[in-house]
Each structure stands twice: as structure tokens, then as C-alpha cells.
Write a protein that holds these residues in place. Structure first.
Motif, PDB file in Angstrom:
ATOM      1  N   ARG A 110       3.913   1.491  -0.935  1.00  0.00           N
ATOM      2  CA  ARG A 110       4.661   1.530  -2.208  1.00  0.00           C
ATOM      3  C   ARG A 110       3.823   2.156  -3.311  1.00  0.00           C
ATOM      4  NH1 ARG A 110       6.852  -4.092  -4.572  1.00  0.00           N
ATOM      5  NH2 ARG A 110       8.367  -3.770  -2.910  1.00  0.00           N
ATOM      6  N   ARG A 111       2.598   1.712  -3.444  1.00  0.00           N
ATOM      7  CA  ARG A 111       1.739   2.214  -4.508  1.00  0.00           C
ATOM      8  C   ARG A 111       1.443   3.704  -4.324  1.00  0.00           C
ATOM      9  NH1 ARG A 111      -0.388  -1.869  -7.615  1.00  0.00           N
ATOM     10  NH2 ARG A 111      -1.928  -0.440  -8.463  1.00  0.00           N
ATOM     11  N   GLU A 112       1.199   4.098  -3.102  1.00  0.00           N
ATOM     12  CA  GLU A 112       0.913   5.510  -2.824  1.00  0.00           C
ATOM     13  C   GLU A 112       2.103   6.386  -3.202  1.00  0.00           C
ATOM     14  OE1 GLU A 112      -0.237   8.435   0.943  1.00  0.00           O
ATOM     15  OE2 GLU A 112      -0.121   6.254   1.219  1.00  0.00           O
ATOM     16  N   GLY A 136       0.813  -1.205   0.000  1.00  0.00           N
ATOM     17  CA  GLY A 136       0.000   0.000   0.000  1.00  0.00           C
ATOM     18  C   GLY A 136       0.851   1.261   0.000  1.00  0.00           C
ATOM     19  N   ALA A 150       2.580   6.393  -7.126  1.00  0.00           N
ATOM     20  CA  ALA A 150       1.504   7.126  -7.802  1.00  0.00           C
ATOM     21  C   ALA A 150       1.717   8.625  -7.666  1.00  0.00           C
ATOM     22  CB  ALA A 150       0.152   6.719  -7.230  1.00  0.00           C
ATOM     23  N   ARG A 151       2.142   9.056  -6.494  1.00  0.00           N
ATOM     24  CA  ARG A 151       2.388  10.481  -6.281  1.00  0.00           C
ATOM     25  C   ARG A 151       3.571  10.968  -7.129  1.00  0.00           C
ATOM     26  NH1 ARG A 151       2.398  10.271  -1.173  1.00  0.00           N
ATOM     27  NH2 ARG A 151       4.639  10.199  -0.796  1.00  0.00           N
ATOM     28  N   PRO A 194      -3.034   7.738 -11.204  1.00  0.00           N
ATOM     29  CA  PRO A 194      -3.822   7.017 -10.188  1.00  0.00           C
ATOM     30  C   PRO A 194      -3.147   5.683  -9.834  1.00  0.00           C
ATOM     31  CG  PRO A 194      -5.213   7.772 -11.992  1.00  0.00           C
ATOM     32  CD  PRO A 194      -3.797   7.971 -12.432  1.00  0.00           C
ATOM     33  N   GLU A 195      -3.319   5.243  -8.599  1.00  0.00           N
ATOM     34  CA  GLU A 195      -2.684   4.009  -8.166  1.00  0.00           C
ATOM     35  C   GLU A 195      -3.075   2.819  -9.041  1.00  0.00           C
ATOM     36  OE1 GLU A 195      -2.834   3.016  -4.018  1.00  0.00           O
ATOM     37  OE2 GLU A 195      -2.694   5.119  -3.396  1.00  0.00           O
ATOM     38  N   GLU A 196      -4.324   2.805  -9.505  1.00  0.00           N
ATOM     39  CA  GLU A 196      -4.774   1.658 -10.308  1.00  0.00           C
ATOM     40  C   GLU A 196      -4.106   1.618 -11.679  1.00  0.00           C
ATOM     41  OE1 GLU A 196      -8.064   4.853 -10.544  1.00  0.00           O
ATOM     42  OE2 GLU A 196      -6.721   3.983  -9.015  1.00  0.00           O
ATOM     43  N   LEU A 215      -0.825   2.058 -12.081  1.00  0.00           N
ATOM     44  CA  LEU A 215       0.557   1.618 -11.920  1.00  0.00           C
ATOM     45  C   LEU A 215       0.715   0.201 -12.437  1.00  0.00           C
ATOM     46  CD1 LEU A 215       1.307   2.910  -8.312  1.00  0.00           C
ATOM     47  CD2 LEU A 215       2.310   3.781 -10.428  1.00  0.00           C
TER      48      LEU A 215
END
Length: 250
Positions: A233-235, A231, A238-239, A244-246, A248
């Protein structure tokens, strides 16, 4: 008492970039034989500039880079080349050179006063060709090779240097899926069998986390080690990449 392992790359308090244009600051890193670090970041984040600084081609704005214990900025060019080999992004090579002639260039830092290769140089070239499965192509001009074969020839040149550290700037460019697989098989074997340490600039997020033990994200002048927790990592990614995270590819 067993002594402490010596790092092939030590970075302390590093600020890098150009006078009046700092691209990153406060970076620290120790890299040991057989380890791999991937560099990620959006375009313009300074990945190539960082690679050049790690190689000693650019002086740090602050802090230090040490190659096998020696200050990269203070080493002579031939001394640096014995400690680090670099495959820059989109490096130009003479298509008329044969594979063997290219690999022989990796021995230049080791040649003596008269620049004549000796038995040890010929042995290093032969071993590098064999490690990259290029024995059968040694006499072929580079212009007659596929992209994957040329890349293997360039890696063989770097291996002939017998440097303990290899810096690769976007090595997957122009490679199809099969050649990417062959590339990672090769460098993985070199890490295991020869203890080669790697720093790789990659755009492929999946490859970065699959192939490297640690991933450093460069973004807006900061260097952040990407956490293992999915979680977080994705955040973070994405930033940095502003998606958007989806979206990635992880």
C-alpha cells in the motif's frame, strides 16, 4: 433459492474523460447497499470527472455505468436522480434559501405532472431533516449556518431524493476536525440504518482507509485497487503522489 443481491452501481470496462483526452480506462466496480468506496489520487487524476461519469452527467468513452440496473447514459435526468444523488465539489447554493427549502429540492425528481409536493414528499423531507439533526434549523437561511451545518443540509437534500447511492466529491473541504468526525458519524449511520451506498472522493488518506471498505487509486490513466498489505500500500501511494513513503500520512 436466494436471488443474487442487486448492485446499486455496476461499472464494466469503463473508460472516462473527454473526446481526445482519456483520463482512465478499464475500470470495473460493483457496489451494494451499505458499502463505501473511496477515490484517491493526485490533482488532475480525474476523480471529479469519474464522479460525473458515474452519475451519468458525462457519457463513458467506452464501457458502461449502470445505476440500479439501468444504463446511466440512457436514463432520463429524473430517473437518474431517483437512483443516485450527487454532492459536487464546491457546489453553490443560494444563501437566502432556508434549510427546509433546500431539502425540498431533493424531491423534485419525484414530483408529479403539476410539480406539487404531496404527503410522501413532506414525509421524505421531514425524515431527511431528522436524520441529519436539522429539525431545529429548518427555517434558518443557509447563509446563517456554519460550514458543517450547510453540509448537513446538503446531505439532507440528497437523502430526500431517496436514492440508494450517494456520490460525494471532496466532502471534507473547509471542515475542522470536529465537523469531520460528525460527518463520518452521520454517513456511517446512514450506511448502517438505511443501507445507503457511498462513493467518496477524499484527500485524507487515513480517513479513506478508515471509512471505506475499498479504496480506488487513480493515477496516470489507471485505476488500481489499493491492497490491504501495508508495505504494498505504501509503495503504491508513494509512487502515485510522488513523495517518500515516510511522508505518507498513514
Amino acid at each position: 433459492m436466494v436471488g443474487k443481491r442487486a448492485a446499486v452501481l455496476t461499472v464494466e470496462g469503463l473508460a472516462f474523460g473527454y473526446p481526445g483526452r482519456e483520463l482512465g480506462a478499464g475500470l470495473g466496480l460493483e457496489l451494494f447497499a451499505g458499502e463505501a468506496v473511496a477515490l484517491l489520487g493526485p490533482n488532475g487524476a480525474g476523480k471529479t470527472t469519474l464522479v460525473r461519469t458515474l452519475a451519468g452527467a458525462l457519457p463513458p468513452l467506452a464501457g458502461s455505468v449502470r445505476l440500479s440496473g439501468g444504463d446511466a447514459s440512457a436514463l432520463r435526468a429524473d430517473e437518474r436522480a431517483r437512483r443516485v444523488a450527487v454532492l459536487p465539489q464546491g457546489s453553490a447554493i443560494d444563501p437566502g434559501l432556508t434549510v427546509e427549502e433546500l431539502v425540498e429540492l431533493g424531491r423534485v425528481p419525484h414530483l408529479g405532472l403539476f410539480g406539487r409536493p404531496g404527503p410522501e414528499d413532506r414525509k421524505a423531507v421531514a425524515e431527511a431533516l431528522a436524520a441529519c439533526a436539522l429539525e431545529g434549523l429548518s427555517g434558518r437561511p443557509l447563509g446563517a449556518l456554519s460550514g458543517g451545518e450547510r453540509q448537513r443540509a446538503q446531505i439532507a437534500m440528497a437523502l430526500a431524493q431517496r436514492a440508494p447511492l450517494l456520490l460525494l466529491d471532496e466532502p471534507l473541504t473547509h471542515l475542522d476536525l470536529r465537523r469531520e468526525h460528525e460527518f463520518f458519524e452521520l454517513v456511517g449511520r446512514l450506511r448502517r440504518e438505511r443501507g445507503l451506498a457511498l462513493v467518496l472522493v477524499l484527500h485524507d488518506l487515513r480517513a479513506a482507509f478508515r471509512e471505506a471498505g475499498r479504496v480506488l487509486l487513480l493515477d496516470h490513466g489507471r485505476g488500481t485497487w489499493v491492497p490491504d498489505e501495508p508495505g504494498a500500500r505504501r509503495e503504491l501511494l508513494a509512487r502515485a503522489f510522488e513523495v517518500p513513503e515516510e511522508r505518507l500520512p498513514l
